[in-house]
Scaffold this motif. Structure first.
Motif, mmCIF file in Angstrom:
data_model
loop_
_atom_site.group_PDB
_atom_site.id
_atom_site.type_symbol
_atom_site.label_atom_id
_atom_site.label_comp_id
_atom_site.label_asym_id
_atom_site.label_seq_id
_atom_site.Cartn_x
_atom_site.Cartn_y
_atom_site.Cartn_z
ATOM 1 N N ASP A 16 -20.638 -26.540 4.988
ATOM 2 C CA ASP A 16 -19.515 -25.854 4.355
ATOM 3 C C ASP A 16 -19.864 -24.407 4.034
ATOM 4 O O ASP A 16 -19.034 -23.499 4.186
ATOM 5 N N ARG A 17 -21.095 -24.168 3.599
ATOM 6 C CA ARG A 17 -21.504 -22.797 3.278
ATOM 7 C C ARG A 17 -21.595 -21.948 4.543
ATOM 8 O O ARG A 17 -21.240 -20.767 4.536
ATOM 9 N N VAL A 56 -17.355 -20.294 -1.130
ATOM 10 C CA VAL A 56 -17.771 -21.698 -1.154
ATOM 11 C C VAL A 56 -18.817 -21.842 -2.254
ATOM 12 O O VAL A 56 -19.695 -20.972 -2.399
ATOM 13 N N ALA A 57 -18.739 -22.903 -2.999
ATOM 14 C CA ALA A 57 -19.690 -23.124 -4.088
ATOM 15 C C ALA A 57 -21.119 -23.183 -3.558
ATOM 16 O O ALA A 57 -21.378 -23.708 -2.467
ATOM 17 N N THR A 102 -23.347 -25.000 -4.466
ATOM 18 C CA THR A 102 -23.799 -26.393 -4.417
ATOM 19 C C THR A 102 -23.112 -27.190 -3.298
ATOM 20 O O THR A 102 -23.368 -28.376 -3.145
ATOM 21 N N ALA A 103 -22.244 -26.537 -2.538
ATOM 22 C CA ALA A 103 -21.530 -27.220 -1.452
ATOM 23 C C ALA A 103 -22.499 -27.596 -0.337
ATOM 24 O O ALA A 103 -23.590 -27.016 -0.225
ATOM 25 N N PRO A 104 -22.132 -28.553 0.501
ATOM 26 C CA PRO A 104 -22.992 -28.900 1.639
ATOM 27 C C PRO A 104 -23.294 -27.683 2.502
ATOM 28 O O PRO A 104 -22.493 -26.742 2.593
ATOM 29 N N GLY A 110 -17.986 -21.137 5.521
ATOM 30 C CA GLY A 110 -17.418 -20.128 4.644
ATOM 31 C C GLY A 110 -17.892 -18.726 4.988
ATOM 32 O O GLY A 110 -17.120 -17.778 5.004
#
Length: 204
Positions: A193-194, A185-186, A188-190, A197
Motif C-alpha cells: 500500500d505504501r 498512506v499511513a 503503518t500500512a502494508p 501511494g
C-alpha cells in the motif's frame, strides 16, 4: 532529487537485487496468463490506461528495459506509444515472453554494475534503472491484477526492496511523469500500500 539505489543492500542471507528480480516479476507473469480477452477494455488503476493500453505499454517499453539490463541501448519504436497497437495476435504470450526476457537480463550481477542507457542518450546508474524495472514489474502487476479481479502478492523481501527504490526516486518519477501525485498512506500500512501511494495509486 532522487537517491541512487544501493545494489549491495542486504535483503537476506546473500540476497542482492539481482536475486529478487525474478520474484518481483513472477506474480505479473501469473496475472498476464489469466487476463481474459473480454477484460481488455477494463479500466486499470494506472491513470489513462485500460487493460489493453497497459499491456501495450509493457510491450512498447519492454525491449528497452531488457536492453538496459544487457548494457545495450534499445530505443523504443519511433512511432508514438499511443499510435501503436502491439496487442494484436497472441498478446498474452508476447507479453509473457518479453517479461521473461527482461527478468533474465537483470538476473546477472553485471547488469547492476556501472551505468546503462534506457531510452535516451544519457548514461544512468544501472542500479537506478534496475530498481525502476523491479518497480514496474510489481506496480503494473498490481494494476493488471486489480483491473482483472486478481490479487497478486509479493514476499516481504521484494516489497522492502521496491519500497526503498520508490521512496528514493518517487519525486523524480513524478517530475518525468512516471508517477502521479502521492496518495497519503499511513506509515503503518502494508508495504504494498505504501508503494502504491508513492506512485500515485489509491488503494480502496
Amino acid at each position: 532529487m532522487f537517491k541512487t539505489p544501493n545494489r549491495h543492500h542486504s535483503y537476506g542471507v546473500g540476497m542482492t537485487a539481482e536475486h529478487l528480480i525474478s520474484r518481483a516479476g513472477a506474480p505479473l507473469l501469473t496475472v498476464v496468463g489469466q487476463v481474459r480477452p473480454d477484460q481488455l477494455t477494463s479500466p486499470t488503476p494506472c491513470t489513462g490506461y485500460d487493460v489493453r493500453q497497459l499491456i501495450n505499454h509493457l510491450l512498447f517499453w519492454g525491449p528497452s528495459l531488457e536492453g538496459a539490463g544487457n548494457k545495450e541501448a534499445v530505443p523504443p519504436p519511433a512511432e508514438a506509444e499511443s499510435a501503436m497497437d502491439l496487442t494484436k495476435g497472441d498478446w498474452s504470450g508476447d507479453l509473457a515472453t518479453q517479461v521473461q526476457r527482461t527478468i533474465a537480463a537483470w538476473t546477472t550481477s553485471e547488469a547492476w554494475q556501472g551505468t546503462t542507457r534506457m531510452a535516451g542518450p544519457d548514461e544512468l546508474p544501472s542500479a537506478l534503472i534496475g530498481g525502476m524495472v523491479a518497480t514496474e514489474l510489481v506496480v503494473h502487476g498490481w494494476d493488471l491484477g486489480t483491473a482483472t479481479g486478481q490479487q497478486p502478492s509479493w514476499d516481504d523481501e521484494v516489497l522492502e526492496y521496491v519500497h526503498q527504490e520508490v521512496a528514493g526516486h518517487a519525486e523524480w518519477g513524478r517530475q518525468v511523469g512516471s508517477y502521479g501525485p502521492e496518495v497519503p498512506v499511513a506509515a503503518t500500512a502494508p508495504l504494498l500500500d505504501r508503494i502504491l501511494g508513492l506512485t500515485g495509486r489509491a488503494v480502496s
